[in-house]
Design an enzyme around this catalytic site. Structure first.
Site, short mmCIF file in Angstrom:
data_model
loop_
_atom_site.label_atom_id
_atom_site.label_comp_id
_atom_site.label_asym_id
_atom_site.label_seq_id
_atom_site.Cartn_x
_atom_site.Cartn_y
_atom_site.Cartn_z
N HIS A 178 33.84 37.50 35.34
CA HIS A 178 33.88 36.57 36.47
C HIS A 178 32.93 35.40 36.23
CE1 HIS A 178 35.17 40.34 38.65
NE2 HIS A 178 36.08 39.49 39.05
N GLY A 195 41.24 34.23 35.41
CA GLY A 195 41.02 34.83 34.09
C GLY A 195 42.33 35.01 33.32
N LYS A 232 42.77 37.36 31.36
CA LYS A 232 43.05 38.80 31.26
C LYS A 232 44.27 39.15 32.09
CE LYS A 232 40.81 42.12 33.39
NZ LYS A 232 41.80 43.01 34.04
N GLN A 255 49.45 37.20 36.13
CA GLN A 255 48.97 36.62 37.39
C GLN A 255 48.77 35.12 37.24
OE1 GLN A 255 45.82 38.34 40.05
NE2 GLN A 255 44.48 36.93 38.98
N SER A 270 36.77 44.93 36.68
CA SER A 270 36.08 45.70 37.73
C SER A 270 36.46 47.16 37.66
CB SER A 270 36.47 45.14 39.10
OG SER A 270 36.07 43.79 39.19
O1 PAF Z 1 42.30 38.43 39.95
C1 PAF Z 1 41.87 38.79 41.08
O2 PAF Z 1 40.71 39.22 41.23
C2 PAF Z 1 42.78 38.73 42.29
O3 PAF Z 1 44.09 39.08 41.95
C3 PAF Z 1 42.74 37.37 43.00
C4 PAF Z 1 43.24 36.23 42.12
C5 PAF Z 1 41.31 37.08 43.45
C6 PAF Z 1 43.63 37.41 44.25
O4 PAF Z 1 43.22 38.37 45.15
#
Ligand code: PAF
Length: 290
Positions: free
Chosen positions: A37, A149, A151, A155, A188
């Site tokens: 992060h 990210g 990773k 997404q 995480s």
């Molecule tokens: O990647 C994440 O931590 C989550 O999918 C995000 C982008 C914060 C959306 O809740």
């Protein structure tokens, strides 16, 4: 660093920044922050005058049976890390602030081109939840830049697609995967791994990099390569969900001549579902499905 939990005062702060002509960055997170992060935060800080980090464990992206209530929540430690980084605002709303009528009655954003493949197969509805909350966060903060990210490669593509389709005025940036010394992608959910599982999990990145090398060295059979990779992962004691070679731009099955690929994996180990990927650029095309 200010901690803000509701939308109205956050908007007020953003309005002041805008009036001063400041460039604003957003890093959406679900908290339980780690070094991965912080690379996203650093990217936003390097490019923007003010940075907001959101910390919100989004219920709509957890599918039934997943770890929503058990998801690690470490808000005080998260804030300490972000303060040390000189982040300007942490936005940490509760579920009612984001979903005032409850998550199930909320307007949803779906990206059908990408949401029912790879991770979307075993997590149906997951990317709809991600797209919905990210659209909402982008509308609340209206940043110039938002960092995610690499990773979570699928997404990132879902979010890029949504931003383009909805003409949202934001630049989406992907940040390189941060890795543990053994190659394991930081996540995480790595807190679910014990020491031995942490060692076992190194097989994912080792397998992806070996597959990438074989592709760049002219390996022509994707099925053979994928079978080899699955064997490696299973032999290390992980249970693969999928291992795929896809086109980097749209996650479609590669065709002869495609040069920009991504090798993506998801696998179960103990309580954790781990994902990882590597991108491959082929100088000499020649792939086929044989
Ligand atoms: O990647 C994440 O931590 C989550 O999918 C995000 C982008 C914060 C959306 O809740």
């Amino acid at each position: 660093m200010d901690e803000i939990t509701t939308i109205a005062p956050l908007r007020e702060r953003i309005r002041e920044w805008r009036q001063s002509g400041l460039r604003i960055g957003l890093v959406p997170t679900m908290g339980n922050l780690h070094g991965g992060h912080l690379t996203l935060v650093d990217k936003a800080l390097a490019d923007c005058d003010r940075v907001v980090v959101s910390v919100f464990v989004n219920p709509t992206q957890f599918v039934p049976g997943e770890d929503f209530s058990a998801y690690p929540r470490t808000y005080a430690a998260d804030c300490a890390m972000l303060k040390a980084r000189n982040v300007d605002v942490v936005f940490a709303p509760d579920v009612a602030e984001i979903y005032p009528d409850g998550p199930s009655l909320h307007t949803q954003v779906a990206v059908p081109a990408l949401d029912n493949i790879l991770c979307g197969v075993s997590r149906p509805g997951h990317f709809r939840g991600v797209a919905t909350v990210v659209a909402k966060l982008l509308n609340i903060v209206q940043p110039d830049l938002a960092v995610f990210g690499l990773k979570d490669y699928q997404q990132l593509l879902v979010i890029e697609h949504m931003v383009r389709d909805l003409s949202l005025p934001v630049r989406v940036v992907g940040a390189a995967i941060a890795r543990e010394p053994n190659g394991l992608a930081m996540s995480s959910r790595n807190v679910y791994l014990d020491e031995q599982q942490h060692d076992q999990a190194a097989v994912l990145y080792a397998t992806l990099t070996a597959m990438a090398e074989r592709l760049t060295n002219g390996e022509h059979s994707l099925p053979g390569l994928i079978d080899w990779g699955l064997d490696q992962i299973q032999a290390a004691g992980l249970k693969p969900d999928y291992l795929e070679v896809r086109r980097a731009g749209d996650l479609a099955t590669p065709q002869a001549g495609d040069e920009d690929l991504v090798i993506a994996v998801a696998a179960y180990l103990g309580r954790a579902r781990l994902i990882d990927n590597v991108q491959v650029s082929l100088a000499t095309p020649g792939l086929h499905e044989g």
